[in-house]
Design a protein around this motif. Sequence first.
Motif, PDB file in Angstrom:
ATOM      1  N   PRO A  89      -3.696  -0.214  -3.235  1.00 28.92           N
ATOM      2  CA  PRO A  89      -4.373   0.951  -2.354  1.00 28.92           C
ATOM      3  C   PRO A  89      -3.617   2.070  -2.147  1.00 28.92           C
ATOM      4  CG  PRO A  89      -4.144  -1.044  -0.866  1.00 28.92           C
ATOM      5  CD  PRO A  89      -3.606  -1.406  -2.063  1.00 28.92           C
ATOM      6  N   LEU A  90      -4.249   3.222  -2.520  1.00 29.36           N
ATOM      7  CA  LEU A  90      -3.477   4.608  -2.135  1.00 29.36           C
ATOM      8  C   LEU A  90      -4.371   5.291  -0.967  1.00 29.36           C
ATOM      9  CD1 LEU A  90      -1.521   6.857  -2.858  1.00 29.36           C
ATOM     10  CD2 LEU A  90      -3.246   7.504  -4.463  1.00 29.36           C
ATOM     11  N   VAL A  91      -3.546   5.784  -0.007  1.00 27.14           N
ATOM     12  CA  VAL A  91      -4.553   6.510   1.033  1.00 27.14           C
ATOM     13  C   VAL A  91      -3.668   7.948   0.905  1.00 27.14           C
ATOM     14  CG1 VAL A  91      -4.462   6.933   3.447  1.00 27.14           C
ATOM     15  CG2 VAL A  91      -4.569   4.326   2.760  1.00 27.14           C
ATOM     16  N   LEU A  92      -4.605   8.962   0.866  1.00 25.67           N
ATOM     17  CA  LEU A  92      -4.186  10.278   0.624  1.00 25.67           C
ATOM     18  C   LEU A  92      -4.539  10.969   1.990  1.00 25.67           C
ATOM     19  CD1 LEU A  92      -3.419  12.925  -0.945  1.00 25.67           C
ATOM     20  CD2 LEU A  92      -5.777  13.011  -1.686  1.00 25.67           C
ATOM     21  N   ALA A 120     -13.823   7.494  -3.203  1.00 21.56           N
ATOM     22  CA  ALA A 120     -12.760   7.198  -2.167  1.00 21.56           C
ATOM     23  C   ALA A 120     -13.615   7.008  -1.112  1.00 21.56           C
ATOM     24  CB  ALA A 120     -11.791   8.137  -2.030  1.00 21.56           C
ATOM     25  N   VAL A 121     -13.063   6.054  -0.118  1.00 21.05           N
ATOM     26  CA  VAL A 121     -13.688   6.022   1.311  1.00 21.05           C
ATOM     27  C   VAL A 121     -13.214   7.491   1.944  1.00 21.05           C
ATOM     28  CG1 VAL A 121     -13.169   4.845   3.451  1.00 21.05           C
ATOM     29  CG2 VAL A 121     -13.649   3.515   1.494  1.00 21.05           C
ATOM     30  N   VAL A 122     -13.974   8.156   2.711  1.00 24.79           N
ATOM     31  CA  VAL A 122     -13.586   9.408   3.199  1.00 24.79           C
ATOM     32  C   VAL A 122     -13.600   9.039   4.965  1.00 24.79           C
ATOM     33  CG1 VAL A 122     -14.298  11.724   3.997  1.00 24.79           C
ATOM     34  CG2 VAL A 122     -14.422  10.830   1.587  1.00 24.79           C
ATOM     35  N   ARG A 133      -6.088  18.205  -5.238  1.00 29.13           N
ATOM     36  CA  ARG A 133      -7.334  17.972  -6.430  1.00 29.13           C
ATOM     37  C   ARG A 133      -6.887  17.040  -7.357  1.00 29.13           C
ATOM     38  NH1 ARG A 133     -11.344  20.955  -4.815  1.00 29.13           N
ATOM     39  NH2 ARG A 133     -11.168  23.070  -4.047  1.00 29.13           N
ATOM     40  N   ALA A 134      -5.462  17.280  -7.987  1.00 30.76           N
ATOM     41  CA  ALA A 134      -5.187  16.326  -8.835  1.00 30.76           C
ATOM     42  C   ALA A 134      -4.853  14.939  -8.315  1.00 30.76           C
ATOM     43  CB  ALA A 134      -3.572  16.999  -9.452  1.00 30.76           C
ATOM     44  N   LEU A 135      -4.464  14.879  -7.435  1.00 32.51           N
ATOM     45  CA  LEU A 135      -4.204  13.369  -6.638  1.00 32.51           C
ATOM     46  C   LEU A 135      -5.806  12.759  -6.693  1.00 32.51           C
ATOM     47  CD1 LEU A 135      -1.483  13.901  -3.984  1.00 32.51           C
ATOM     48  CD2 LEU A 135      -1.328  12.682  -6.164  1.00 32.51           C
ATOM     49  N   LEU A 136      -6.724  13.550  -6.108  1.00 31.42           N
ATOM     50  CA  LEU A 136      -8.022  12.864  -5.993  1.00 31.42           C
ATOM     51  C   LEU A 136      -8.278  12.225  -7.355  1.00 31.42           C
ATOM     52  CD1 LEU A 136      -9.982  15.785  -3.731  1.00 31.42           C
ATOM     53  CD2 LEU A 136      -9.340  13.257  -3.224  1.00 31.42           C
ATOM     54  N   ALA A 137      -8.036  12.821  -8.564  1.00 36.01           N
ATOM     55  CA  ALA A 137      -8.210  12.175  -9.705  1.00 36.01           C
ATOM     56  C   ALA A 137      -7.731  10.885 -10.114  1.00 36.01           C
ATOM     57  CB  ALA A 137      -8.097  13.324 -10.899  1.00 36.01           C
ATOM     58  N   GLU A 138      -6.735  10.495  -9.064  1.00 39.80           N
ATOM     59  CA  GLU A 138      -5.964   9.366  -9.245  1.00 39.80           C
ATOM     60  C   GLU A 138      -6.681   8.264  -8.267  1.00 39.80           C
ATOM     61  OE1 GLU A 138      -3.194   8.897 -11.145  1.00 39.80           O
ATOM     62  OE2 GLU A 138      -3.369  10.818 -11.924  1.00 39.80           O
ATOM     63  N   ARG A 139      -7.857   8.537  -8.092  1.00 39.79           N
ATOM     64  CA  ARG A 139      -8.462   7.525  -7.273  1.00 39.79           C
ATOM     65  C   ARG A 139      -8.058   6.756  -6.105  1.00 39.79           C
ATOM     66  NH1 ARG A 139     -13.766   6.745  -9.979  1.00 39.79           N
ATOM     67  NH2 ARG A 139     -13.806   5.062  -8.401  1.00 39.79           N
ATOM     68  N   PRO A 140      -7.681   7.543  -4.999  1.00 38.58           N
ATOM     69  CA  PRO A 140      -7.241   7.082  -3.795  1.00 38.58           C
ATOM     70  C   PRO A 140      -8.224   6.112  -3.399  1.00 38.58           C
ATOM     71  CG  PRO A 140      -7.862   9.167  -3.520  1.00 38.58           C
ATOM     72  CD  PRO A 140      -7.738   9.036  -4.951  1.00 38.58           C
ATOM     73  N   ALA A 141      -7.790   4.932  -2.635  1.00 36.46           N
ATOM     74  CA  ALA A 141      -8.925   4.040  -1.736  1.00 36.46           C
ATOM     75  C   ALA A 141      -9.493   4.828  -0.797  1.00 36.46           C
ATOM     76  CB  ALA A 141      -8.006   2.929  -1.498  1.00 36.46           C
ATOM     77  N   ALA A 188       0.843  -1.223  -0.174  1.00 34.44           N
ATOM     78  CA  ALA A 188      -0.127  -0.040   0.019  1.00 34.44           C
ATOM     79  C   ALA A 188       0.745   1.189   0.182  1.00 34.44           C
ATOM     80  CB  ALA A 188      -0.721  -0.037   1.149  1.00 34.44           C
ATOM     81  N   VAL A 189       0.287   2.271  -0.518  1.00 35.43           N
ATOM     82  CA  VAL A 189       1.025   3.493  -0.451  1.00 35.43           C
ATOM     83  C   VAL A 189       0.376   4.605   0.224  1.00 35.43           C
ATOM     84  CG1 VAL A 189       1.858   5.257  -2.002  1.00 35.43           C
ATOM     85  CG2 VAL A 189       2.422   2.971  -2.698  1.00 35.43           C
ATOM     86  N   LEU A 190       1.137   5.294   1.087  1.00 30.63           N
ATOM     87  CA  LEU A 190       0.507   6.572   1.866  1.00 30.63           C
ATOM     88  C   LEU A 190       0.896   7.851   1.012  1.00 30.63           C
ATOM     89  CD1 LEU A 190      -1.093   8.071   4.315  1.00 30.63           C
ATOM     90  CD2 LEU A 190       1.124   7.685   5.592  1.00 30.63           C
TER      91      LEU A 190
END
Lengths: 263, 263, 263
Positions: C103-106, C161-163, C122-130, C74-76
């Motif tokens: 999975p990516l966590v932002l 994403a799950v928030v 905002r750009a990272l949100l387009a990368e579909r974080p888990a 996983a990546v944070l």
Amino acid sequence: MVDDAPPRANHPDTLPRLAARLLEETRARHPRVHALTNAAAQAFTANLLLAAGAIPSLTVAAEEAEHFARRADAVLVNLGTLDAERRAGIPVAVAAAREAGRPLVLDPVFVEASPPRLAFARALLAERPAIVRLNPGELRALAGAAPGPAVAAGFARETGAVVALTGEVDVVTDGDRTIRIANGHSLMAAITAMGCAGSALLAAFAALHEDHSEAAAAALLVLGVAGEIAGARAAGPGSFPAAYLDALHALDEAALSDLARIS
Amino acid sequence: MVDDAPPRANHPDTLPRLAARLLEETRARHPRVHALTNAAAQAFTANLLLAAGAIPSLTVAAEEAEHFARRADAVLVNLGTLDAERRAGIPVAVAAAREAGRPLVLDPVFVEASPPRLAFARALLAERPAIVRLNPGELRALAGAAPGPAVAAGFARETGAVVALTGEVDVVTDGDRTIRIANGHSLMAAITAMGCAGSALLAAFAALHEDHSEAAAAALLVLGVAGEIAGARAAGPGSFPAAYLDALHALDEAALSDLARIS
Amino acid sequence: MVDDAPPRANHPDTLPRLAARLLEETRARHPRVHALTNAAAQAFTANLLLAAGAIPSLTVAAEEAEHFARRADAVLVNLGTLDAERRAGIPVAVAAAREAGRPLVLDPVFVEASPPRLAFARALLAERPAIVRLNPGELRALAGAAPGPAVAAGFARETGAVVALTGEVDVVTDGDRTIRIANGHSLMAAITAMGCAGSALLAAFAALHEDHSEAAAAALLVLGVAGEIAGARAAGPGSFPAAYLDALHALDEAALSDLARIS
């Protein structure tokens, strides 16, 4: 936020009373301190500010430091681990602090060890920091003379900054008045970033109290008394930092008054 | 400062005695260690050096690392978080250490995980580090063979460096002599930068003792014994680092002799 | 390694049971989490992952982040201290994680304080974080509306994403289901990087459990219960972090079931 704080008139507080009052205000009003500090000090600086009730931010990048400095109540610049990112970000943050009228505290760490760092520190002194906190070796490099209270006072007059010369006895001078604080504990010299993090409390207090000489002295008193309490509890330099933040978090006027050694 | 130390003749110390003597000398003479280390290890490395009596500096920037490395008594290079600033600064510091005749300790962290890092580590091995400290995965990547005492000895002969292969049993070899140290505690693997910070003590001892194989073994003995003492006191990995630095700060020859497990 | 884990079917675990199971799996299977996180959080994040049984790596540099992200489970990505190196490395690591199906966590730290950081987030949100973990101020900046459970759910539907909205009561929502966790301790707000480091446990659990909403809630439960145990033991914010990691390391299903406050 402290933006709308009324200018503080002169007052009759003794230094322990003033220190206790500024600590209470820090806990109540949560001043923001943007700290551009060295890599080894970042976490401990943030934790010290939080333990005192202040709100830290730490971003160094030029692109962002401007935004963080502008919303801060004070800015700390520490010259440790002075890399390219810090060299670019520090002047931006300093300019933002000046424009916003926020006090700047400068901590010219290890300035005697590296000629490029010494040149960088000299340029920052021209930006009129409110307070310069340094140790004897750093003062010697910047003032070009054997360090001591008289040289510190001359350096304060020359730069227009309050000088906080730390050592076994801390000396705070604006070139005119001089306060000596003999608190502290020997283990404080055995922990990295202890002084660096402490400088952040000088910044927080400078945001709350217009007389920066008093603010610096009050912060050094708080740090020294917390160090003494921690030194009595800690089993060595490993357990000291936790005991120190616990003591800072719980510190009150009674302890400050009982333990203060000021002249 | 240790610059004017006389060359140390061969001596009959057992390893615990030597370790105790080098720890006393570190406390008395305060060797300077310039550590170019990873971002997560900087504060703990500085605190470990201070707890042992040494003086850390940590600057990575190429412009400054030269000045810090030149005034240091030993230089540590750790390859964790190997960013552009570190890639530029490390060769400058290594060259300054070589010109000044200071021992270099190399810790090729996670070199098996990243091909660019492996290439960087190979280039550094050509700079003749005094000591290479690594774990089995890192040795496998660098030596291209299943790790173990024989491969470690071959790697020492090939590189001209003392090899300190750490694990449940630490192995120190110059390709000829091999020392095994079975001290340590399982919680040491549950704390980040524990090994990285320990490498800095190898550098401090290498500054004080010409026989770098003995210096490395003595430092690993000190670290392992401090770890055992801390493990008996700590409630888990959270409280271990403070207990470890407290134990290192208080360590004496009696504890080293009592607890040493060497072969 | 967890690569060959069978897809996990739906199961009847209550949240404390699931949290205990995922903690046991973390201790047994040692998922790797590559954390691109802020400078003040790196050491504590690594120590939290190690205390839970996971394996951290922290390299930020673009050249290496790709290799580390690809071998991670996983990546944070945490946006604190967002400097040039991080701006370059984060997209590389995010792309590597996506290609590898990890999975990516932002964690969009302080995104409300800096316009360039908000744009980067905002750009990272387009990368579909888990999972996106944030506090009310950060959600307000990203969602453009007063934060709360309904806005969190809308933001989850919008981003996919799950928030995980953390505060006195944590709210986890995938836009459909919402879980509230009322555990935690007031001292957690007085320690830097406490939330940042916690996000790494969300990443570790997301590597082990396909239902990322449950994984996030289970991780927040573990963190909150560990915080309560630590809060009862610590003398203040200085001693809290060690007590917290000790509690996390020893945490079991009994404590999770006894202390959970979920709705």
